[in-house]
Design an enzyme around this catalytic site. Structure first.
Site, PDB file in Angstrom:
ATOM      1  N   ASP A 124       0.839  -1.191   0.000  1.00  9.52           N
ATOM      2  CA  ASP A 124       0.000   0.000   0.000  1.00  9.52           C
ATOM      3  C   ASP A 124       0.883   1.254   0.000  1.00  9.52           C
ATOM      4  OD1 ASP A 124      -1.852   2.095   1.305  1.00  9.52           O
ATOM      5  OD2 ASP A 124      -3.243   0.429   1.266  1.00  9.52           O
ATOM      6  N   GLU A 148       0.099  -5.735  -2.920  1.00  6.21           N
ATOM      7  CA  GLU A 148      -0.986  -4.766  -2.760  1.00  6.21           C
ATOM      8  C   GLU A 148      -0.464  -3.333  -2.659  1.00  6.21           C
ATOM      9  OE1 GLU A 148      -4.547  -4.901  -2.561  1.00  6.21           O
ATOM     10  OE2 GLU A 148      -4.148  -6.770  -3.641  1.00  6.21           O
ATOM     11  N   HIS A 290      -6.798  -7.358   0.771  1.00  2.00           N
ATOM     12  CA  HIS A 290      -5.795  -6.290   0.790  1.00  2.00           C
ATOM     13  C   HIS A 290      -4.738  -6.536   1.858  1.00  2.00           C
ATOM     14  CE1 HIS A 290      -4.153  -2.391  -0.135  1.00  2.00           C
ATOM     15  NE2 HIS A 290      -4.337  -1.952   1.105  1.00  2.00           N
TER      16      HIS A 290
END
Length: 332
Positions: A124, A148, A290
């Site tokens: 992320d 992710e 996620h």
């Protein structure tokens, strides 16, 4: 598209692939450490000795997300998990934190801890910051593990409808404040649907704890405004282009985790990653959305430890002779 619609609660019975692990601990058995960097107090945890491995979380998580991964890596490595500026137990400035401020703070944190010859594990926003850092400090970095995260320039068309709407709303000055700060959507909604299994009440409380007030949540919409989509903001878009181009060219050892359905990195995006980067081990974890650490922490920790042993070169004087690099794909 690279995004995938995600539902609520446990969905493993209706999904293909290895299901989430069971008996996942909610405990965070680490001693908090703090360091002041560029005028801000940063929180981090540190476990183990040996070559350093830096763990960087995503939004709205903090170092808590790595709690069940680190024990498998700290047996042979010095694991450092940072709460990025504005997150977790680190300071939360009263102004928006820019991309450059995040990057400079992380650079200074690494320097202040005296880290060298380190591996970065990131997802992320933390993945983006880690990869951006690595592209500018390649001589100090020995390997990259990612999932992710931003591995090519973002385009709105590559997000599914739900993420498209949420992302655009969080980027707006008014809507970002109302949704991201007042409604606390990232904790009250996003964290509840970003893993296959259902988080326990204790786990959810741990993720909510750093965000007790509207003001404390300011970093959430701010980073969405800093992350380039379709080339905007123009000040940051070239940075993503530069580090993703570098990632295609570098021969640094890489470890890529993928899962089904994924959220930011779905099947098409995962295929792009596998086709674009060299010297990379690919691990298919099975079912995941996620926060893959919340569904497969033991597997991830053991895979990272094995990859470090098999493929990541460390200074011979400090850690003995390195082993030859390998590349493989492991199915979930």
């Amino acid at each position: 598209t690279s995004g995938r619609a995600i539902g609520r609660g446990s969905r493993s019975a209706t999904m293909a692939g290895t299901p989430p692990e069971t008996n996942i601990s909610a405990a965070y058995p680490f001693e908090s450490q703090f360091v002041t960097v560029r005028g801000s107090r940063l929180h981090y945890i540190e476990e183990g000795t040996g070559p350093p491995v830096l763990f960087l979380h995503g939004a709205p998580a903090w170092s808590y997300v790595w709690r069940n991964v680190i024990p498998h890596v700290s047996k042979t490595h010095r694991c450092v998990a940072l709460d990025l500026l504005g997150f977790g137990k680190s300071d939360k400035p009263a102004t928006d934190i820019t991309w450059d401020e995040h990057a400079a703070t992380f650079d200074a944190f690494v320097a202040q801890l005296g880290l060298r010859d380190y591996v970065i594990v990131g997802m992320d926003w933390g993945g983006a910051m880690g990869l951006y850092h690595a592209s500018r400090h390649e001589a100090s970095v020995k390997g990259l593990c990612f999932f992710e995260t931003v591995l090519r320039p973002n385009e709105w068309k590559n997000l599914d409808a739900a993420f498209n709407v949420l992302g655009r709303a969080l980027r707006g000055q008014v809507t970002g404040y109302l949704i991201g700060q007042v409604a606390n959507v990232m904790i009250n909604a996003f964290m509840r649907i970003s893993q296959v299994r259902k988080l326990s009440a204790e786990e959810h409380a741990q993720y909510a704890a750093p965000w007790p007030t509207v003001a404390s949540r300011r970093v959430i919409p701010a980073i969405l405004r800093e992350m380039p989509f379709d080339g905007k903001p123009a000040s940051n878009a070239p940075k993503v282009v530069a580090y993703t181009d570098w990632l295609k060219a570098t021969e640094l050892p890489k470890l890529f985790f993928k899962a089904t359905p994924g959220s930011f990195v779905g099947a098409e995006f995962a295929a792009f990653v596998e086709a674009s980067f060299s010297n990379m081990r690919v691990v298919d974890l099975g079912q995941g959305v996620h926060f893959l650490q919340e569904d497969h922490p033991e597997r991830m920790g053991k895979e990272i430890a094995a990859w470090l042993e098999d493929t990541v070169a460390v200074p011979a004087a400090a850690c003995g002779p390195s082993k030859p690099k390998t590349s493989s794909t492991t199915a979930g």
